[in-house]
Every structure is written in C-alpha cells, then in structure tokens.
Design a protein around this motif. Sequence first.
Motif, mmCIF file in Angstrom:
data_model
loop_
_atom_site.group_PDB
_atom_site.id
_atom_site.type_symbol
_atom_site.label_atom_id
_atom_site.label_comp_id
_atom_site.label_asym_id
_atom_site.label_seq_id
_atom_site.Cartn_x
_atom_site.Cartn_y
_atom_site.Cartn_z
ATOM 1 N N LEU A 247 -2.328 -19.733 -26.453
ATOM 2 C CA LEU A 247 -3.240 -18.711 -25.913
ATOM 3 C C LEU A 247 -3.428 -18.828 -24.404
ATOM 4 C CD1 LEU A 247 -6.168 -18.596 -28.513
ATOM 5 C CD2 LEU A 247 -4.621 -16.738 -27.931
ATOM 6 N N SER A 248 -2.782 -19.805 -23.793
ATOM 7 C CA SER A 248 -2.997 -20.089 -22.374
ATOM 8 C C SER A 248 -2.916 -18.825 -21.507
ATOM 9 C CB SER A 248 -1.936 -21.098 -21.912
ATOM 10 O OG SER A 248 -2.052 -21.266 -20.528
ATOM 11 N N SER A 249 -4.019 -18.518 -20.839
ATOM 12 C CA SER A 249 -4.088 -17.276 -20.048
ATOM 13 C C SER A 249 -5.310 -17.314 -19.144
ATOM 14 C CB SER A 249 -4.196 -16.059 -20.978
ATOM 15 O OG SER A 249 -5.365 -16.177 -21.763
ATOM 16 N N PHE A 250 -5.291 -16.444 -18.160
ATOM 17 C CA PHE A 250 -6.412 -16.340 -17.221
ATOM 18 C C PHE A 250 -7.709 -15.980 -17.952
ATOM 19 C CE2 PHE A 250 -8.782 -13.283 -14.419
ATOM 20 C CZ PHE A 250 -9.286 -14.215 -13.534
ATOM 21 N N LEU A 251 -7.633 -15.018 -18.880
ATOM 22 C CA LEU A 251 -8.870 -14.575 -19.541
ATOM 23 C C LEU A 251 -9.477 -15.663 -20.433
ATOM 24 C CD1 LEU A 251 -8.044 -10.823 -20.292
ATOM 25 C CD2 LEU A 251 -9.861 -11.688 -18.811
ATOM 26 N N ILE A 252 -8.624 -16.464 -21.087
ATOM 27 C CA ILE A 252 -9.165 -17.560 -21.913
ATOM 28 C C ILE A 252 -9.783 -18.615 -20.988
ATOM 29 C CG2 ILE A 252 -8.510 -19.493 -23.445
ATOM 30 C CD1 ILE A 252 -8.446 -16.932 -25.016
ATOM 31 N N GLU A 253 -9.119 -18.847 -19.859
ATOM 32 C CA GLU A 253 -9.636 -19.842 -18.898
ATOM 33 C C GLU A 253 -11.024 -19.433 -18.388
ATOM 34 O OE1 GLU A 253 -6.925 -20.366 -15.554
ATOM 35 O OE2 GLU A 253 -8.641 -20.906 -14.307
ATOM 36 N N ILE A 254 -11.168 -18.152 -17.996
ATOM 37 C CA ILE A 254 -12.471 -17.755 -17.440
ATOM 38 C C ILE A 254 -13.519 -17.572 -18.535
ATOM 39 C CG2 ILE A 254 -11.488 -16.804 -15.305
ATOM 40 C CD1 ILE A 254 -12.047 -13.980 -16.406
ATOM 41 N N THR A 255 -13.070 -17.383 -19.787
ATOM 42 C CA THR A 255 -14.043 -17.330 -20.891
ATOM 43 C C THR A 255 -14.746 -18.685 -20.991
ATOM 44 O OG1 THR A 255 -12.738 -15.718 -22.113
ATOM 45 C CG2 THR A 255 -14.321 -16.989 -23.379
ATOM 46 N N ALA A 256 -13.970 -19.764 -20.868
ATOM 47 C CA ALA A 256 -14.576 -21.104 -20.922
ATOM 48 C C ALA A 256 -15.592 -21.251 -19.794
ATOM 49 C CB ALA A 256 -13.482 -22.165 -20.814
ATOM 50 N N GLU A 257 -15.257 -20.719 -18.630
ATOM 51 C CA GLU A 257 -16.164 -20.851 -17.481
ATOM 52 C C GLU A 257 -17.462 -20.065 -17.719
ATOM 53 O OE1 GLU A 257 -14.287 -20.007 -13.730
ATOM 54 O OE2 GLU A 257 -16.203 -20.103 -12.657
ATOM 55 N N VAL A 258 -17.317 -18.820 -18.208
ATOM 56 C CA VAL A 258 -18.512 -17.989 -18.423
ATOM 57 C C VAL A 258 -19.369 -18.575 -19.552
ATOM 58 C CG1 VAL A 258 -19.317 -15.688 -19.123
ATOM 59 C CG2 VAL A 258 -17.427 -15.900 -17.483
ATOM 60 N N LEU A 259 -18.734 -19.033 -20.629
ATOM 61 C CA LEU A 259 -19.511 -19.575 -21.755
ATOM 62 C C LEU A 259 -20.207 -20.890 -21.384
ATOM 63 C CD1 LEU A 259 -17.232 -18.841 -24.859
ATOM 64 C CD2 LEU A 259 -19.345 -17.696 -24.193
ATOM 65 N N GLY A 260 -19.621 -21.630 -20.479
ATOM 66 C CA GLY A 260 -20.220 -22.910 -20.089
ATOM 67 C C GLY A 260 -21.304 -22.764 -19.030
ATOM 68 N N HIS A 261 -21.444 -21.561 -18.492
ATOM 69 C CA HIS A 261 -22.397 -21.355 -17.394
ATOM 70 C C HIS A 261 -23.834 -21.248 -17.913
ATOM 71 C CE1 HIS A 261 -23.775 -20.201 -13.507
ATOM 72 N NE2 HIS A 261 -24.133 -18.993 -13.875
ATOM 73 N N ILE A 262 -24.720 -21.992 -17.247
ATOM 74 C CA ILE A 262 -26.146 -21.966 -17.618
ATOM 75 C C ILE A 262 -26.902 -21.144 -16.577
ATOM 76 C CG2 ILE A 262 -28.225 -23.407 -17.957
ATOM 77 C CD1 ILE A 262 -26.121 -23.792 -20.154
ATOM 78 N N ASP A 263 -27.736 -20.226 -17.066
ATOM 79 C CA ASP A 263 -28.516 -19.371 -16.177
ATOM 80 C C ASP A 263 -29.520 -20.213 -15.379
ATOM 81 O OD1 ASP A 263 -29.718 -16.951 -15.157
ATOM 82 O OD2 ASP A 263 -31.359 -17.330 -16.567
ATOM 83 N N GLU A 264 -29.478 -20.044 -14.068
ATOM 84 C CA GLU A 264 -30.349 -20.844 -13.186
ATOM 85 C C GLU A 264 -31.827 -20.588 -13.455
ATOM 86 O OE1 GLU A 264 -29.629 -20.107 -9.099
ATOM 87 O OE2 GLU A 264 -27.893 -21.450 -9.006
ATOM 88 N N ARG A 265 -32.181 -19.317 -13.687
ATOM 89 C CA ARG A 265 -33.605 -18.972 -13.792
ATOM 90 C C ARG A 265 -34.234 -19.480 -15.082
ATOM 91 N NH1 ARG A 265 -34.344 -12.701 -12.247
ATOM 92 N NH2 ARG A 265 -32.425 -12.491 -11.085
ATOM 93 N N THR A 266 -33.476 -19.424 -16.179
ATOM 94 C CA THR A 266 -34.092 -19.712 -17.484
ATOM 95 C C THR A 266 -33.580 -20.990 -18.145
ATOM 96 O OG1 THR A 266 -32.358 -18.436 -18.561
ATOM 97 C CG2 THR A 266 -34.367 -17.235 -17.969
ATOM 98 N N GLY A 267 -32.463 -21.498 -17.658
ATOM 99 C CA GLY A 267 -31.876 -22.681 -18.293
ATOM 100 C C GLY A 267 -31.161 -22.344 -19.584
ATOM 101 N N ARG A 268 -31.068 -21.035 -19.873
ATOM 102 C CA ARG A 268 -30.391 -20.607 -21.116
ATOM 103 C C ARG A 268 -28.918 -20.338 -20.826
ATOM 104 N NH1 ARG A 268 -33.486 -15.486 -22.920
ATOM 105 N NH2 ARG A 268 -32.036 -15.581 -24.664
ATOM 106 N N PRO A 269 -28.079 -20.265 -21.906
ATOM 107 C CA PRO A 269 -26.677 -19.889 -21.661
ATOM 108 C C PRO A 269 -26.637 -18.532 -20.955
ATOM 109 C CG PRO A 269 -26.966 -20.626 -23.930
ATOM 110 C CD PRO A 269 -28.345 -20.528 -23.336
ATOM 111 N N PHE A 270 -25.793 -18.438 -19.956
ATOM 112 C CA PHE A 270 -25.672 -17.204 -19.181
ATOM 113 C C PHE A 270 -25.421 -15.991 -20.085
ATOM 114 C CE2 PHE A 270 -22.463 -14.383 -17.115
ATOM 115 C CZ PHE A 270 -23.259 -13.847 -16.108
#
Length: 479
Positions: free
Chosen positions: A226-249
């Motif tokens: 599945l190696s691809s740009f979209l899978i790579e950035i999915t990991a980045e977006v899913l791992g991101h924590i919202d600064e204001r609330t501490g919840r998953p972005f």
Amino acid sequence: MSAQIGVTGLAVMGANLARNLARNGYTVALHNRSIEKTDTLLLKHGDDGEFIRTETLQELVDSLEKPRRVLIMVKAGKPVDSVIDQLAPLLEPGDIVIDGGNSHYEDTRRREAALSRQDLHFVGVGVSGGEEGALLGPSIMPGGSRESYDSLGPMLEKISAKYNGEPCCRWIGTDGAGHFVKMVHNGIEYADMQVIGEAFDLLRLGAGIEPADQAKIFTDWNSGTLSSFLIEITAEVLGHIDERTGRPFVDVVVDAAGQKGTGRWTVVSALELGSPTSGIAESVFARALSSQKEQRVLAQDILHGHEGSVDLPETFVEDVRLALYASKLVSYAQGIDMLTAAAKEYGWELKLDEIASLWRAGCIIRAELLDDIMKAYAEADTRPANLLLAPAFAEAIAGAVPAWRRVVATAVQLGIPVPVFSASLAYYDGLRRKRLPAALTQGLRDLFGAHTYNRVDTEGTFHTLWGEDKSEIEAVDTH
Ligand code: NBP
C-alpha cells in the motif's frame, strides 16, 4: 534581458511554479491582475532566480523571447477565458499559451480550437502535487500539439518531479488530453481517499482502534504494497493531537468533505463515455452525503441500525488492509479503463504506461503500485484489456478476495457504510461473470419498448411480439 517564460496568475500555484522555473535557471516574467501578488513574490522570493516584473499583459508579452510562452495560472473557468481574450490579440503566430490550472478538458478543447485558428498553440497542462509539488516538482500532464511540446517540454520536464531520475512529465496527447488525464487522476484521488476513510471507520467502529494506534497501523502499511503518499499522510493526520483540546485532530474536524469539482467531472464524463467508474462515483457521492450534515443529525434519532464489534481485531486489521488494497486496485483499473474509452472517443493515443509512469512521483496519488501498473502496460503484445487482468494484479487481487468479502460482509452486519469497498467488490464480481442479468434487462426493454435484442446463438437483431402470439421476428436495429 528577455524572459523564457511568463506566468500570469501568482496565487499559490502560479507563484510556486514561477519560483520552480526560476530555481531551474529560467528567466521568468511575472504578472498578476492585482500588482500586490507580484510584488509580494519578488519581495519574499526575488532571490530564487531571474524574474522580470511586469504590470500589464502587454508588458508581459513584450518581455518574452520568441516564440513566446505564457503560462496562465488563474482560477479555472471564466477567468481563464478572460485572460485568453486579453492575451491573444497581443501575441503572434507560433506563440504558446499554456493553461496550468484545473480546467475542464472540454473547455481546453474549445480554447485550443479557437486559438489554433489564430495560429497560436494552446496547451492545457494538468499539474498535480498541490502547493508544495508546484515548488519542488509536480507531476505534469501536458496536452496540446506535439509541436508545442517540442518547445515547451524540456522546461516542463526540468521542473517536474523525478522518479529514479526520470521526469514525471510526458506529452499526453492533443487538445484536452492533458486536462482529461489530470481529471481522472483526481477522480482516482477521491476514491483513494475514500477507501482510506472506510478503513479508518472500520478499524475504529468495528475493532475499537483509536486514531493514535491507527497511525501506527498506517505507518506499518506504508512499508508494504500500500506504500503511497496518501497512506503516509494518513498516519500523520491520525497521529496529530489537537493543540486546543488535547483530543485526536480527526475528532475536532467537522465531518463534511469539500470538493472543488474534478471528482464530479470525472463521474459525469464516465457516464457520458459509458465507463463503469463505480468506485470513483461512490467516493464523490460519499462526500456529498458527508456534506448533508443536517439530514444526518436528524437521521441518527430516527433510523436505527445494528451495532457491535468484530470478534478478532488482529485478523480484522489484516483483512481491512487487503480490502483496502483490492478496492484501490479497482479504482485504478476503472480510471485506466476510462482513459481507454476517452482515447477512442477523442482520437487520443494515450500511452497508459507513460501516464502511470508520470504518476509515480510528484502527484497526490503517487504510490509504489504505479511502477507495477506502468510495467503491466509497457509491452504492446501483453497489454491487458483491464488492469485487473494483468497477471501480477490478477494474482494479487485473488489473494485479497477472501478478506475483502469478509470485510464487506462484516461492515454490512455492523452497519458501517463502505460504499467504495462494496462497489469495487461488486465491480470485480461483475467483471469476472460471463453472463450478467442484463439479458433480463434486454427482455424487459423489448417487451415495454420494442427495443430489440441480440441472441446468443445467431447473428441479427430480434423482437418478440409480446402483445400478440409471442413469436419472434427479425427487427431493424433501432440503436
Ligand atoms: P486560485 O484558483 O485561487 O486563483 C487565484 C488567481 O486567479 C489570482 O492570481 C487571481 O488574481 C486570479 N484571477 C481571478 Br480569481 N480572476 C481573474 C480574472 N478574471 N482575470 C485575471 N486573473 C484572475 O489560484 P491557485 O490556488 O493558485 O490555483 C490556480 C489554478 O491551479 C486553479 O485552476 C487551480 O484549480 C489549479 N490547481 C490548484 C492546486 C492547489 O493545490 N491549490 C493544485 C493543482 C491545481 P488576483 O490576485 O488579482 O485576484
């Protein structure tokens, strides 16, 4: 000093393409309807290379070496016509007008025909890779005349993304071919993103895996088929924590997906071509349903479904990976099938291996898979009628089918919507059937509308006298 190319329209894409050209050693003349963007670019990035500042289109034209090359990077639609109308009278035969925006290919065909009557070349160029790609190297899909590519191609190839040193830019075909291929690229991008969304939903609702843990799963998936740009950035977006609330972005973003139109254009065009692009169509409809937020909020209290979770989350993760891979393959197969249909319709000699090759880097759907797709279409005598019939992909999808069926069945049982997983599986099952219930459809059409039918055992067109003695007569084909 004269410039080798002029750019008019200096918002994010135009500015970054102009900078990319200058960084690659070309002298670039700059123009924007409002002068502020030109000055901001020169102030912030003037030392990227050689630029010529111009305030009017006449100044832009006067600053260019001949034959002139003018790249239009304004908002798609009427603004492009408006700029062409102002620019064309200032140019001379042999000059090249380039539209690098996301224009509809029919507009590009119309503009090319009009400008060729003035002996001007018009080149519709698909550019993918977003803001960053435009600056660092996008995937570039140029249409227009072959002659214009001889003049323009080396510049575009130089600024394009490179895959193992090869430029991700090839001449695609005449008139609107470049914009058509870019449109289908975007259609595949819609489906690619939707199947990722469906996998995320299944893993969370079906297996209880939270975004941070899914980020690890997607990172892991990114090292396999599945190696691809979209899978790579999915990991980045899913791992991101919202600064204001501490919840998953992903939990603080409104779940209504936007669209600028290229996915819809792909589906409209597929319908016109009679190309079964069901995965891409479902991904566009999925965005439309996501945007009907008010109806969905009302429906939650009225429409009930089954809820529950899977028994074996570990095996389910691997099943979802395989279902995602198979559905993704179907989207590519459908997109490529549509390119084949369009080539016939518009007289383009689209080289599918070259198209796959220039999607390998720079663009949003870049993926390891595209190298194999390129290879599948490389030899004329082994070119498959459908991507899924290429031996490597037929084998890969066969290995994924049991898991794919389990995932779709589980999703149906748990009430988790998987429109592209399931539509892709239905396409796969339809494609591999020698006979479909369409024979019944033909029978019904003949009964209510005398639309006639063909027989499996003899040549000719027939009609049954349904309202009389049900005898069969040979009919004149009305199609
Ligand atoms: P926009 O699509 O936001 O367009 C803004 C530019 O168009 C500005 O330079 C603006 O001039 C100019 N413009 C407009 Br609006 N109306 C005009 C008119 N009537 N006459 C002359 N100029 C006019 O810019 P963008 O996001 O850089 O995108 C440019 C093209 O590239 C679009 O077709 C887009 O779809 C495509 N594209 C974008 C991306 C992306 O990631 N953003 C990726 C791939 C392709 P002003 O400054 O005077 O208002």
